[in-house]
Scaffold this active site. Structure first.
Site, PDB file in Angstrom:
ATOM      1  N   HIS A 201       0.811  -1.224   0.000  1.00 52.57           N
ATOM      2  CA  HIS A 201       0.000   0.000   0.000  1.00 52.57           C
ATOM      3  C   HIS A 201       0.842   1.271   0.000  1.00 52.57           C
ATOM      4  CE1 HIS A 201      -3.727   1.938  -0.134  1.00 52.57           C
ATOM      5  NE2 HIS A 201      -4.094   1.906   1.117  1.00 52.57           N
ATOM      6  N   ASP A 205      -2.499   1.912  -4.430  1.00 58.70           N
ATOM      7  CA  ASP A 205      -3.705   2.177  -3.651  1.00 58.70           C
ATOM      8  C   ASP A 205      -4.863   1.300  -4.140  1.00 58.70           C
ATOM      9  OD1 ASP A 205      -4.790   3.377  -5.961  1.00 58.70           O
ATOM     10  OD2 ASP A 205      -4.195   5.386  -5.327  1.00 58.70           O
TER      11      ASP A 205
END
Length: 228
Positions: A201, A205
């Protein structure tokens, strides 16, 4: 009486790398299912046409090609993190997790996006055989940019694989399942392959992961469009 087993060799190396990955990458898992009727038909047709050459493709080959083409479009999936830089790799080298007598190995096929399915079939067969016979060379093991691990044949219905550092994503493939679907007033039986994409992450995203998975899904549901 208890028995101690020393952690050494490939097990030690794999354990160290998995610990590093767990401590380094903040992971998020994204799940999506792919309807596989077109993939099944494509595999049957290809294998029938290449029977005399003893060439057979399977879902792993379609997955490798689909992920390579998606990584070509979404280049962050074909990257790694080095210090404070994101390195975008010019080759798309797809690793395939292979179980061996001495533990898990992840050899990779180079430039998958540029290979035909015939070439991909030949090269994948070579690295899998080499892994199981412990005859791989250094280049076969190094340089991977994305990994696929398929536990569907073991009956696994869902899992979250650990990212193969220094890569930023890995695809877990689960057991194919049958579902009843409504189309108008008709009930149909369809087969689906559940996929779990695990992504770092820091780099990827949720929106980007969703777009990537949808690209993979689209390729798998129209596999004839992937042939180079």
């Amino acid at each position: 009486m208890s028995k101690g087993i020393k952690i050494a060799g490939m097990t030690e190396i794999m354990g160290r790398r998995m610990k590093e990955s767990w401590q380094t990458s903040p992971r998020v898992t994204y799940s999506m299912s792919v309807e596989i009727s077109a993939a099944e038909a494509f595999i049957r047709t290809f294998n029938g046409a290449h029977e005399q050459e003893n060439l057979k493709i399977n879902y792993n080959h379609l997955l490798m090609k689909a992920c390579a083409l998606a990584s070509k479009k979404y280049e962050l999936f074909n990257s790694s993190v080095e210090g404070d830089e994101i390195i975008l790799h010019h080759e798309i080298n797809i690793g395939l997790a292979v179980a061996t007598e001495k533990g898990l190995m992840v050899p990779n096929v180079k430039s998958v996006d540029q290979l035909t399915f015939k070439e991909l079939c030949q090269e994948t067969r070579r690295i899998i055989q080499g892994a199981r016979e412990m005859k791989l060379n250094y280049d076969d093991i190094c340089g991977g940019t994305f990994t696929i691990t398929n536990l569907g044949m073991y009956g696994i219905e869902g899992f979250t694989p650990i990212i193969n550092q220094p890569e930023v994503a890995i695809l877990g493939v689960n057991q194919i399942c049958t579902r009843l679907m409504m189309e108008g007033e008709t009930i149909l039986t369809k087969r689906f392959m559940p996929l779990n994409l695990v992504a770092d992450h820091r780099i990827i995203d949720g929106a980007m992961a969703a777009e990537y998975l949808n690209q993979v899904k689209g390729s798998l549901e129209a596999p004839e469009m992937m042939e180079a």
